[in-house]
Design an enzyme around this catalytic site. Structure first.
Site, mmCIF file in Angstrom:
data_model
loop_
_atom_site.group_PDB
_atom_site.id
_atom_site.type_symbol
_atom_site.label_atom_id
_atom_site.label_comp_id
_atom_site.label_asym_id
_atom_site.label_seq_id
_atom_site.Cartn_x
_atom_site.Cartn_y
_atom_site.Cartn_z
ATOM 1 N N HIS A 1 40.952 24.700 42.474
ATOM 2 C CA HIS A 1 41.335 26.106 42.606
ATOM 3 C C HIS A 1 41.851 26.500 41.211
ATOM 4 O O HIS A 1 41.741 25.696 40.279
ATOM 5 C CB HIS A 1 42.392 26.304 43.701
ATOM 6 N N HIS B 1 42.461 23.764 38.277
ATOM 7 C CA HIS B 1 43.051 22.429 38.380
ATOM 8 C C HIS B 1 43.039 21.999 39.851
ATOM 9 O O HIS B 1 42.652 22.751 40.748
ATOM 10 C CB HIS B 1 44.484 22.385 37.806
ATOM 11 N N CYS C 1 46.612 22.476 47.457
ATOM 12 C CA CYS C 1 46.470 22.209 46.020
ATOM 13 C C CYS C 1 45.592 20.985 45.760
ATOM 14 O O CYS C 1 45.186 20.743 44.624
ATOM 15 C CB CYS C 1 47.838 21.989 45.361
ATOM 16 N N GLU D 1 52.908 30.053 37.208
ATOM 17 C CA GLU D 1 51.621 29.700 37.820
ATOM 18 C C GLU D 1 51.156 30.817 38.747
ATOM 19 O O GLU D 1 49.980 31.123 38.833
ATOM 20 C CB GLU D 1 51.779 28.394 38.598
ATOM 21 N N HIS E 1 44.303 29.438 38.470
ATOM 22 C CA HIS E 1 45.403 30.382 38.288
ATOM 23 C C HIS E 1 45.225 31.211 37.011
ATOM 24 O O HIS E 1 44.563 30.785 36.066
ATOM 25 C CB HIS E 1 46.747 29.629 38.172
ATOM 26 N N ASP F 1 42.207 27.725 28.058
ATOM 27 C CA ASP F 1 41.720 28.949 28.691
ATOM 28 C C ASP F 1 40.276 28.759 29.180
ATOM 29 O O ASP F 1 39.420 28.263 28.438
ATOM 30 C CB ASP F 1 41.770 30.117 27.691
ATOM 31 N N HIS F 2 40.030 29.181 30.424
ATOM 32 C CA HIS F 2 38.706 29.010 31.043
ATOM 33 C C HIS F 2 38.286 27.540 31.036
ATOM 34 O O HIS F 2 37.108 27.214 30.884
ATOM 35 C CB HIS F 2 37.653 29.897 30.356
#
Lengths: 137, 137, 137, 137, 137, 137
Positions: D39, D14, D33, D126, D41, D79-80
């Site tokens: 980037h 994100h 950010c 996070e 998490h 996810d991914h």
């Protein structure tokens, strides 16, 4: 209302010992925590702030700023320190985890309020088995 | 050959300070670890023993006995203690994690050997970010 | 009011199986948890007690005493045991985490009360992914 | 009333960047950010459901079914993935942890209700230092 | 010889995608890791340095200095970045954990050597389930 | 050479009890682990494979495939099972962690080899305090 939690760590020494008690009574009540030559912990502090996310930033509170407040007001003052000897705001207070977390609370509340947020809870973990949490009342 | 690891925890105070150095030099080299009034940690010790499983028990070493050895010989002597002041086997030794783990090694080896096993490594975790490991040479 | 939490661990076997159901129905409802020959877990129990810190000791409750109560009344009776077969206070109760935590609650409440404190919650972690928590009502 | 918690993990990219702000203002407010190239998490989601245990099964909710709901409705969709580009239900929403957890809440509530249970809270971690929790109001 | 390990964390985005392969082949080989819009991780890096403790300081290496090297040379350059787009030393290299850890190794070795120590291993944890470790050969 | 580690979890029951020993001797040697009605654990298995990264994929081994092998050959056969009663490959073998990890090794080696890789080590964690590791010799 969203609850946002920041974790910060520090290492400190302390002992549980009342000057107005005999060594024997301190030992009886506090056990190994009364060791005259101190012991210490890797403390972990969780600060939870509540509020509505700002519509522009999506943040309840900027976590970098919350981290800065906690470090400036708390962890920089207690990290690698002795709670009984080195920490002005603990002077005259027995440094049990309960008393430490209440002292931290009183320090943090005005700084969090100044940012338009509410401090919801402070959790202080002394070991992986022992922790305390305070909600301000 | 199987490697068996036992984890044991203890809390202790220490400081890194040489009596033959000035306060300024101690501060310069050791930074906050030189705080004269001590600091402390939740230490975590991992002892790894290697050997062949006994055909009858399936054990390289009885982990209850390994735990008892570590507690009797090490953690009972350092838990809730001050490494600089309270621990005879650290007398005159600067209590860096490196020096602590070597001192632990020398104590544990004969006790592990007496049980017909070999101490493979000792790992000492001082914080979640810092640890040291020793293999005896 | 401060909330103090103690963590205690134990290992136990159990299965989820109703004698009044067919094997097929048990399998359908409980899946692998109904395995007739049992399975087991490393359970982790978090007991949270609330109260005001004693002005003399700074303690809500002496955590060594809280630990002793939990060990004497609970973990010594379930550690390395089978919840379905070995635990008198679970007799006739299906040992889901929900039912276990309620049984633990009923046992602990009078012992915590006797110490002048209030049991606030019990959290039982069955795996790193699954846990239950009970607040007494 | 028992509170049952299920943990589910996912990895996603994100960035925090408002199209209606200059790069400089995004950088000033969101810091790293706001990195234009994203980037990411390893997010950890804790869903807590409350209810009375079913007298037959001992379950507040079948955790396998709760897991399936979370995976089908949430983690399989994020996810991914990239929260800003790939996730229809986050379209036009700045993917702060606060905003993500509220979006997850709105999706999960009807599915949990359909099972006769109440979603009590969603906690989204996070990083090991930062997390948010939402109770629906 | 003592082995000293420092942990450092960072968050980054990446994808596994070869420009010389079709989207279908990338998807077939890399699965969800080939998502064109990236995904990301909370990476954890463990750097292990070996050496003899300095007789004066008890240190194999000053962990504050080791931390500074890792942050200056590695994590400041990859934290909140995209491994495929933002990191010069990964240019033209597929950012699998294996390739990342080797690139980190080549960067760190001369800096550790300059301090009179030997880099023993680098471990890079991508998720709690997946990690890689490199010993330099 | 890079070392790649995959973590997989499972829950199982077992007991340490030799049929050719009296109950008293089993109790004396194995202590609570000999409880006739079983106990159990959340086992965690770490499989480390070594090899050179494939120049095209950057992978030593595709971790999704390694996970599939471990699940198909190992964890699906032991999860929610009883090591003494339900697991064919443990028949006649005392299910100490040492013996379990060796049995897992013999099963996994040919499957890893078929993929052109080498199994380097298997680590089996029985509790947070106890683990064993095997390198094949």
């Amino acid at each position: 209302m969203i609850y946002v939690t920041r974790r910060e760590c520090f290492n400190a020494a302390h002992k549980l010992e009342r000057a107005d008690w005999s060594a024997a009574k301190n030992q009886e009540v506090f056990g190994p925590c009364a060791n005259p030559n101190w012991h210490g912990h890797n403390y972990v502090l969780f600060a939870t702030v509540k509020g509505k996310p700002d519509p522009e930033t999506g943040f309840v509170i900027d976590l970098k700023k919350l981290s800065t407040i906690i470090r400036t007001e708390i962890t920089n003052k207690v990290d690698h320190k002795n709670f009984n000897l080195d920490v002005p705001f603990m002077k005259g207070i027995l440094p049990s985890a309960e008393n430490i977390v209440k002292a931290f609370w009183d320090i943090l509340v005005p700084h969090i309020s100044k940012m338009g947020c509410t401090l919801h809870s402070l959790k202080l973990q002394e070991t992986e088995n022992n922790s305390v949490e305070y909600f301000g009342e």
